[in-house]
Design a protein around this motif. Structure first.
Motif, mmCIF file in Angstrom:
data_model
loop_
_atom_site.group_PDB
_atom_site.id
_atom_site.type_symbol
_atom_site.label_atom_id
_atom_site.label_comp_id
_atom_site.label_asym_id
_atom_site.label_seq_id
_atom_site.Cartn_x
_atom_site.Cartn_y
_atom_site.Cartn_z
ATOM 1 N N VAL A 278 -3.249 -15.923 -11.827
ATOM 2 C CA VAL A 278 -2.047 -15.678 -11.029
ATOM 3 C C VAL A 278 -0.940 -15.121 -11.908
ATOM 4 O O VAL A 278 -0.698 -15.625 -13.000
ATOM 5 C CB VAL A 278 -1.545 -16.984 -10.355
ATOM 6 C CG1 VAL A 278 -0.235 -16.739 -9.612
ATOM 7 C CG2 VAL A 278 -2.596 -17.548 -9.407
ATOM 8 N N LEU B 279 2.954 -14.860 -11.811
ATOM 9 C CA LEU B 279 4.163 -15.345 -11.142
ATOM 10 C C LEU B 279 5.278 -14.389 -11.525
ATOM 11 O O LEU B 279 5.776 -14.424 -12.650
ATOM 12 C CB LEU B 279 4.473 -16.775 -11.589
ATOM 13 C CG LEU B 279 5.563 -17.534 -10.836
ATOM 14 C CD1 LEU B 279 5.224 -17.658 -9.359
ATOM 15 C CD2 LEU B 279 5.761 -18.929 -11.439
ATOM 16 N N ARG C 10 -4.206 -12.519 -8.684
ATOM 17 C CA ARG C 10 -3.325 -12.673 -7.528
ATOM 18 C C ARG C 10 -1.874 -12.656 -8.000
ATOM 19 O O ARG C 10 -1.542 -13.258 -9.026
ATOM 20 C CB ARG C 10 -3.606 -13.991 -6.809
ATOM 21 C CG ARG C 10 -5.068 -14.227 -6.466
ATOM 22 C CD ARG C 10 -5.499 -13.421 -5.269
ATOM 23 N NE ARG C 10 -4.979 -14.025 -4.033
ATOM 24 C CZ ARG C 10 -5.172 -13.504 -2.834
ATOM 25 N NH1 ARG C 10 -5.831 -12.374 -2.705
ATOM 26 N NH2 ARG C 10 -4.699 -14.111 -1.758
ATOM 27 N N LEU D 78 1.959 -13.717 -7.226
ATOM 28 C CA LEU D 78 2.874 -14.557 -6.459
ATOM 29 C C LEU D 78 4.296 -14.163 -6.838
ATOM 30 O O LEU D 78 4.695 -14.286 -8.005
ATOM 31 C CB LEU D 78 2.634 -16.038 -6.762
ATOM 32 C CG LEU D 78 3.620 -17.035 -6.139
ATOM 33 C CD1 LEU D 78 3.582 -16.966 -4.617
ATOM 34 C CD2 LEU D 78 3.315 -18.455 -6.615
ATOM 35 N N GLY E 196 1.624 -13.791 -2.320
ATOM 36 C CA GLY E 196 2.553 -14.810 -1.871
ATOM 37 C C GLY E 196 3.976 -14.473 -2.256
ATOM 38 O O GLY E 196 4.224 -13.607 -3.109
ATOM 39 N N TYR E 197 4.923 -15.172 -1.616
ATOM 40 C CA TYR E 197 6.343 -14.908 -1.827
ATOM 41 C C TYR E 197 7.073 -16.236 -1.759
ATOM 42 O O TYR E 197 7.002 -16.950 -0.752
ATOM 43 C CB TYR E 197 6.843 -13.966 -0.738
ATOM 44 C CG TYR E 197 8.124 -13.223 -1.041
ATOM 45 C CD1 TYR E 197 8.091 -11.870 -1.380
ATOM 46 C CD2 TYR E 197 9.374 -13.842 -0.959
ATOM 47 C CE1 TYR E 197 9.265 -11.151 -1.621
ATOM 48 C CE2 TYR E 197 10.536 -13.141 -1.213
ATOM 49 C CZ TYR E 197 10.479 -11.785 -1.543
ATOM 50 O OH TYR E 197 11.637 -11.087 -1.786
ATOM 51 N N ALA F 121 2.274 -23.151 -4.011
ATOM 52 C CA ALA F 121 2.087 -21.718 -3.777
ATOM 53 C C ALA F 121 1.107 -21.130 -4.787
ATOM 54 O O ALA F 121 0.251 -20.314 -4.438
ATOM 55 C CB ALA F 121 3.431 -21.001 -3.865
ATOM 56 N N ILE F 122 1.237 -21.543 -6.040
ATOM 57 C CA ILE F 122 0.323 -21.058 -7.084
ATOM 58 C C ILE F 122 -1.117 -21.424 -6.739
ATOM 59 O O ILE F 122 -2.030 -20.579 -6.813
ATOM 60 C CB ILE F 122 0.714 -21.644 -8.458
ATOM 61 C CG1 ILE F 122 2.053 -21.059 -8.926
ATOM 62 C CG2 ILE F 122 -0.379 -21.372 -9.496
ATOM 63 C CD1 ILE F 122 2.618 -21.732 -10.170
ATOM 64 N N VAL G 127 -2.425 -19.297 -3.570
ATOM 65 C CA VAL G 127 -2.831 -17.909 -3.815
ATOM 66 C C VAL G 127 -4.022 -17.836 -4.759
ATOM 67 O O VAL G 127 -4.877 -16.949 -4.630
ATOM 68 C CB VAL G 127 -1.657 -17.056 -4.347
ATOM 69 C CG1 VAL G 127 -0.512 -17.033 -3.351
ATOM 70 C CG2 VAL G 127 -1.178 -17.537 -5.705
ATOM 71 N N PHE H 112 0.583 -16.912 0.888
ATOM 72 C CA PHE H 112 1.606 -17.958 0.939
ATOM 73 C C PHE H 112 2.975 -17.335 1.171
ATOM 74 O O PHE H 112 3.331 -16.329 0.569
ATOM 75 C CB PHE H 112 1.645 -18.761 -0.363
ATOM 76 C CG PHE H 112 2.662 -19.868 -0.345
ATOM 77 C CD1 PHE H 112 2.341 -21.115 0.162
ATOM 78 C CD2 PHE H 112 3.966 -19.651 -0.793
ATOM 79 C CE1 PHE H 112 3.294 -22.142 0.210
ATOM 80 C CE2 PHE H 112 4.919 -20.660 -0.739
ATOM 81 C CZ PHE H 112 4.572 -21.900 -0.240
ATOM 82 N N CYS I 175 7.012 -18.878 1.483
ATOM 83 C CA CYS I 175 7.782 -20.112 1.316
ATOM 84 C C CYS I 175 8.437 -20.541 2.627
ATOM 85 O O CYS I 175 8.710 -19.729 3.512
ATOM 86 C CB CYS I 175 8.825 -19.964 0.216
ATOM 87 S SG CYS I 175 10.204 -18.901 0.605
#
Length: 218
Positions: A50, A52, A77, A79, A100-101, A114-115, A118, A124, A126
């Motif tokens: 991931v 971030l 992925r 995020l 994701g956001y 969230a981590i 995804v 995801f 929020c």
């Protein structure tokens, strides 16, 4: 173990997130980047599950970086972790390929959830943004144009955004506003971008008209 690459141009923020993630035994920060170009370079040699990533970064921002990550490292992925809360940014990042956001003001428990979400292959969004978008969808009929004043869309602004808008209308620069509100210049720039996105104003003059129409200034 979920391997995480942190991407944000603020070192102090990366340090804070890294420290918070240390509490979770199944999360490991394997690298840090200050912009999108560094993200792509690190992924060449550093396996990660991931990324971030912030949206606003120098050299290569989130909008440009996410498609490249998806193209060159499809197993990774992305995020998004940002202060930008308008649905326009959310839509653009998901269209770019983000998984994701989540907002930076979210609790660490929501960020770690969230981590994991995804990383497991699910999207995801929020809670704060999800509820805001749901509220707007319920309150506005499909196809109804936004109400405007002097040609400027009057989308709802937060209390902080209204405060920044008032100071912009008074002629203060981003630096002067940040000093007055005891926050960073970058935060004020983010608020300004959110205001522009929500109001659809094309320039400062249009923002001033909006402030006058709302009685913020005379």
């Amino acid at each position: 173990m979920i391997r995480i690459l942190l991407a944000d141009d603020h070192t102090i923020l990366r340090d804070g997130i890294r420290a918070l993630l240390l509490a979770d035994a199944d999360l490991e920060v394997v690298g840090e980047a200050g912009n999108g170009a560094e993200v792509l370079s690190l992924l060449e040699t550093t396996p990660a599950d991931v990324v971030l990533m912030d949206v606003q970064m120098p050299v290569l921002d989130g909008f440009a970086t996410v498609p490249e990550v998806r193209r060159r490292f499809p197993e990774v992925r992305v995020l998004v972790l940002t202060m930008l809360d308008h649905e326009n940014y959310v839509t653009r990042m998901f269209e770019a390929g983000a998984a994701g956001y989540v907002l930076k003001n979210a609790a660490i428990s929501e960020i770690t959830f969230a981590i994991r979400t995804v990383a497991a292959g699910s999207p995801f969004l929020c809670t704060e943004i999800g509820l805001s978008m749901l509220s707007k969808a319920v309150s506005h009929a499909p196809g109804t144009p936004p109400v405007t004043t002097d040609g400027v869309a009057t989308a709802d602004l937060t209390a902080r955004e209204l405060e920044v808008l008032k100071l912009i209308a008074e002629g203060l620069t981003n630096g002067e506003i940040s000093d007055k509100l005891f926050t960073s210049k970058r935060t004020i720039e983010t608020h300004r971008q959110n205001i522009i996105a929500k109001t659809q104003a094309k320039n400062t003059a249009a923002l001033i008209k909006l402030a006058v129409s709302r009685g913020l200034i005379t």
